[in-house]
Design an enzyme around this catalytic site. Structure first.
Site, PDB file in Angstrom:
ATOM      1  N   GLU A  58       2.864  -1.717  -9.550  1.00  6.81           N
ATOM      2  CA  GLU A  58       3.058  -2.456  -8.326  1.00  6.81           C
ATOM      3  C   GLU A  58       2.565  -1.546  -7.166  1.00  6.81           C
ATOM      4  O   GLU A  58       2.643  -0.407  -6.951  1.00  6.81           O
ATOM      5  CB  GLU A  58       4.429  -2.759  -8.023  1.00  6.81           C
ATOM      6  CG  GLU A  58       4.943  -2.936  -6.777  1.00  6.81           C
ATOM      7  CD  GLU A  58       4.375  -4.400  -6.342  1.00  6.81           C
ATOM      8  OE1 GLU A  58       4.633  -5.449  -7.362  1.00  6.81           O
ATOM      9  OE2 GLU A  58       3.825  -4.518  -5.340  1.00  6.81           O
ATOM     10  N   HIS A  81      -2.337  -4.554  -6.094  1.00  3.60           N
ATOM     11  CA  HIS A  81      -2.746  -4.829  -4.712  1.00  3.60           C
ATOM     12  C   HIS A  81      -2.450  -3.654  -3.694  1.00  3.60           C
ATOM     13  O   HIS A  81      -2.004  -2.825  -4.243  1.00  3.60           O
ATOM     14  CB  HIS A  81      -2.345  -6.344  -3.967  1.00  3.60           C
ATOM     15  CG  HIS A  81      -1.100  -6.413  -4.001  1.00  3.60           C
ATOM     16  ND1 HIS A  81      -0.123  -5.598  -3.483  1.00  3.60           N
ATOM     17  CD2 HIS A  81      -0.058  -6.917  -4.903  1.00  3.60           C
ATOM     18  CE1 HIS A  81       1.155  -5.781  -3.757  1.00  3.60           C
ATOM     19  NE2 HIS A  81       1.265  -6.583  -4.577  1.00  3.60           N
ATOM     20  N   HIS A 126       7.525  -0.909  -4.469  1.00  2.69           N
ATOM     21  CA  HIS A 126       7.108  -1.913  -3.554  1.00  2.69           C
ATOM     22  C   HIS A 126       7.498  -1.777  -2.271  1.00  2.69           C
ATOM     23  O   HIS A 126       8.299  -0.979  -1.990  1.00  2.69           O
ATOM     24  CB  HIS A 126       7.920  -3.260  -3.966  1.00  2.69           C
ATOM     25  CG  HIS A 126       7.502  -4.580  -3.346  1.00  2.69           C
ATOM     26  ND1 HIS A 126       7.967  -4.892  -2.214  1.00  2.69           N
ATOM     27  CD2 HIS A 126       6.856  -5.546  -3.897  1.00  2.69           C
ATOM     28  CE1 HIS A 126       7.156  -6.030  -1.927  1.00  2.69           C
ATOM     29  NE2 HIS A 126       6.584  -6.359  -2.928  1.00  2.69           N
ATOM     30  N   THR A 140       0.932 -10.096  -5.968  1.00  2.00           N
ATOM     31  CA  THR A 140       1.209  -9.836  -7.550  1.00  2.00           C
ATOM     32  C   THR A 140       0.739 -10.751  -8.409  1.00  2.00           C
ATOM     33  O   THR A 140       0.108 -10.603  -9.472  1.00  2.00           O
ATOM     34  CB  THR A 140       2.854  -9.475  -7.795  1.00  2.00           C
ATOM     35  OG1 THR A 140       3.308  -8.635  -7.185  1.00  2.00           O
ATOM     36  CG2 THR A 140       3.039  -9.029  -9.143  1.00  2.00           C
TER      37      THR A 140
HETATM   38  C1  GP9 Z   1       8.134 -10.063  -7.178  1.00  2.00           C
HETATM   39  C2  GP9 Z   1       7.153  -8.953  -7.325  1.00  2.00           C
HETATM   40  C3  GP9 Z   1       6.547  -8.490  -5.906  1.00  2.00           C
HETATM   41  O1  GP9 Z   1       8.726 -10.672  -8.349  1.00  2.00           O
HETATM   42  O2  GP9 Z   1       6.272  -9.286  -8.247  1.00  2.00           O
HETATM   43  O3  GP9 Z   1       5.749  -9.218  -5.565  1.00  2.00           O
HETATM   44  P1  GP9 Z   1       4.802  -8.971  -4.364  1.00  2.00           P
HETATM   45  O4  GP9 Z   1       5.588  -9.104  -2.982  1.00  2.00           O
HETATM   46  O5  GP9 Z   1       4.221  -7.514  -4.634  1.00  2.00           O
HETATM   47  O6  GP9 Z   1       3.499  -9.951  -4.586  1.00  2.00           O
HETATM   48 MN    MN Z   2       3.056  -6.677  -5.946  1.00  2.00          MN
END
Ligand code: GP9
Ligand code: MN
Length: 662
Positions: free
Chosen positions: A261, A482, A422, A307
């Protein structure tokens, strides 16, 4: 008492009274249902207020239809509309009891969708007290039937009717703007249906969904089977012949994808001002440890689906859409994704993610991609100590994934999506002793802490894979999905990187995300080949010994000598191994200086062509017209993530390998 009744009687016989009463009762009923029947995750006063406010606009709008008419017709319409709305809400309640999700038009129209799973069990989901959900309709109907309220004899005047509709629209606009302040890009990104219902309400969500669905169906209906021909010729002629040093080196092995992430490449081998490494474990992998190849010039190419866009590219080698997350918009398309390809070659396929399955519409999309199993929040201990933001912290997530993973039938193809690194990155004190940065921006400062936590989690996972005897028979692909730090943090990023400022050229370079590929018995190290997320599927397929020449794919094998080092981005920018074309300006990668715009033109043209072709494939659902020889699309009616998946954590997990049951 009698007096009270007379006053009440007089009130309900005022011209506007029945309408107002119906609206208010319906509004309050809906609010109570939101609070008691759905789990919408209301976190603050603003969200609470929006939840309370949001049924008002739709009740004014829909019930408003009745006031265009007069007399008995007006009364009957009032009851009918109130009943239809209540019925829709009730259908959602029943659906939610089973799926923890809201009804969409596509699930209703696709026989293979969720609604199909529900089948005969609808009755068992209904409860006697459910009749209470129709209280308001029953009260209004009773007032009319028992003639407590008499039909109006005159029509409402046009101005009043107009005022009702204008108020409905105004209330909606206020609702939407408050929602957008609390949750920017709510509608353009449509994270999760729960979010839209929380902010805009179940009825507004239905309208929104109906519009999306109609648009999507129209795009699909206009497409024609011949549309695929040019595209197929294009992708075939751009196929890169695999490199024999890598081709089939992982044939028959397991596959584990790990989405790291928000991890950006600048952090790899970065040292804090006091010399501490942030990601010491990943740094070691860049030297080739554990048969791992590190791609230092690898870029994310995601759009608004973040994601999920990265997941989409990794497994389809198609680009995400320029508007809206493809997972949400095109979850029912026909795809020829990596899990489906592997599944029909005897691989067991499973996705793991410590968040609710409906986020990014994964519960639908994963079926279309060919995942037989999806271990979502339900399979994890989601207690407060283990969770942060959207869901599981990486350490408990990976720990709890291990027993499920080691009990999959081998060979397996799996995907693990990490979550704790995140935005906004803050860590609980007990989870880290890593000093945050000191760059004058708390988001940037915390990023180092949570990236370090992720690094530790991965180290632990590698150790566990070795203990479980999986490491030497598994290809592991780890990728940053990302960027984590957007342009808004570039002042602090300039300090992090020791620069005066982050120029557009440097900002483009910051879109690098790490890509690590562990291939048992194949020597690793750092390579400087340029590539993007769209290139990973052809790379993996070559490693597994699968020829993808006849597949529609826009990336090329990163290990191939013919790999094209051209990376198109959704915003029209392009990066190659020589140039970075950012906002139409061409920069020389070596110097970072501007160079002649004409040098960029051929790359921009090619990138545009690829993006257009990819959009055509997705919007027209063109893969339904074409199948590479030997490929069978997944039968999604056979995939069901709602019943407990018949797999238990391996009870022998953690014991010496020879004790493991086969
Ligand atoms: C949520 C996770 C985060 O399930 O995949 O998503 P993002 O905000 O990074 O797209
Ligand atoms: Mn993500």
């Amino acid at each position: 008492m009698k007096q009270l009744f007379t006053v009440g009687h007089r009130f309900v016989n005022k011209k506007y009274a029945l309408f107002l009463l119906t609206v208010i009762l319906f509004w309050l009923k809906t609010y109570v249902i939101y609070l008691t029947q759905f789990n919408l995750g209301v976190n603050d006063h603003m969200q609470q207020f929006l939840l309370f406010m949001n049924p008002l606009s739709s009740s004014l709008l829909f019930l408003g239809i009745a006031i265009i008419f007069k007399g008995k017709l007006q009364q009957s319409l009032m009851v009918l509309i109130s009943f239809i709305l209540s019925f829709w809400l009730y259908a959602n309640i029943v659906y939610y009891r089973f799926f923890n999700d809201f009804i969409t038009f596509s699930t209703m129209t696709q026989s293979t969708g969720n609604a199909g799973d529900l089948g005969g069990s609808v009755l068992s989901l209904m409860k006697p007290y459910d009749l209470l959900f129709f209280t308001d309709t029953i009260i209004i109907a009773a007032l009319i039937v028992f003639k407590v309220v008499k039909p109006t004899t005159e029509r409402w005047n046009i101005r009043t009717i107009f005022t009702v509709f204008v108020s409905a629209v105004m209330v909606f606009i206020i609702n939407l703007s408050l929602a957008e302040t609390d949750r920017p890009e709510l509608l353009s990104r449509t994270f999760d249906r729960n979010y839209i219902v929380k902010y805009l309400g179940a009825y507004n969500f239905a309208i929104y969904d109906a519009i999306q669905n109609a648009r999507s169906n129209a795009q699909r209906a206009m497409a024609d089977s011949s549309d695929i021909n040019d595209i197929q010729n294009f992708t075939k002629s751009n196929f890169a012949k695999p490199n024999s040093n890598y081709y089939a080196k992982g044939k028959g092995m397991n596959v584990i994808y790990i989405s790291l992430e928000s991890l950006q490449s600048f952090i790899i081998n970065y040292k804090m001002p006091d010399g501490t490494e942030v990601t010491p474990f990943l740094n070691k992998l860049t030297t080739g440890k554990d048969n791992t190849t590190y791609f230092k010039n690898f870029f994310h190419q995601t759009g608004s689906g973040k994601t999920s866009d990265a997941e989409f590219m990794m497994e389809n080698s198609l680009f995400p859409l320029s508007q809206g997350p493809v997972f949400q918009m095109k979850g029912f398309n026909t795809y020829q994704a990596a899990p489906a390809i592997m599944n029909q070659r005897g691989y067991e396929t499973a996705a793991f993610h410590g968040n609710v399955k409906s986020f990014w519409n994964r519960d639908q999309m994963y079926k279309s991609l060919g995942y037989e199993r999806f271990f979502d929040a339900k399979y994890y201990d989601m207690s407060a100590k283990n969770t942060k933001n959207y869901g599981m912290k990486d350490k408990p997530f990976l720990k709890e994934t291990m027993p499920y993973l080691s009990n999959l039938k081998q060979p397996f193809y799996s995907k693990l999506i990490l979550l704790s690194n995140h935005f906004p990155f803050g860590m609980d004190k007990e989870d880290t002793n890593f000093q945050p940065g000191d760059f004058g921006d708390s988001v940037v400062n915390n990023y180092f802490q949570s990236a370090n936590y992720m690094d530790q989690a991965i180290e632990q996972f590698f150790t566990d894979l070795k203990k479980a005897g999986l490491f030497d028979k598994t290809i592991i692909i780890m990728y940053g999905d990302h960027y984590g730090l957007s342009e808004n943090h570039n002042d602090a990023m300039a300090k992090v990187l020791g620069k005066d400022q982050i120029t557009p050229f440097e900002n483009a370079q910051l879109q690098r995300v790490p890509l690590f590929i562990h291939i048992p018995k194949v020597a690793g190290g750092t390579v400087s080949t340029y590539g993007g997320e769209v290139d990973v599927r052809p790379t993996l397929m070559s490693l597994l010994g699968i020829n993808t020449k006849n597949y529609i794919q826009f990336g090329t094998d990163l290990f191939s000598k013919q790999h094209r080092q051209i990376i198109p981005f959704r915003n029209g920018d392009v990066i190659t191994n020589k140039y970075s074309i950012v906002g139409g300006v061409v920069y020389d990668n070596n110097t970072g200086n501007k160079t002649s715009a004409s040098l960029g033109k051929p790359y921009e043209r090619l990138a545009k062509k690829e993006l257009d072709y990819s959009d055509k494939v997705i919007l027209g659902d063109l893969l339904r017209f074409y199948q590479p020889k030997g490929f069978v699309p997944p039968d999604i009616s056979k995939i069901n993530y709602n019943t407990d998946q018949k797999i238990q954590p391996d009870s022998n997990y953690g014991k010496p390998e020879e004790n493991h049951k086969k």
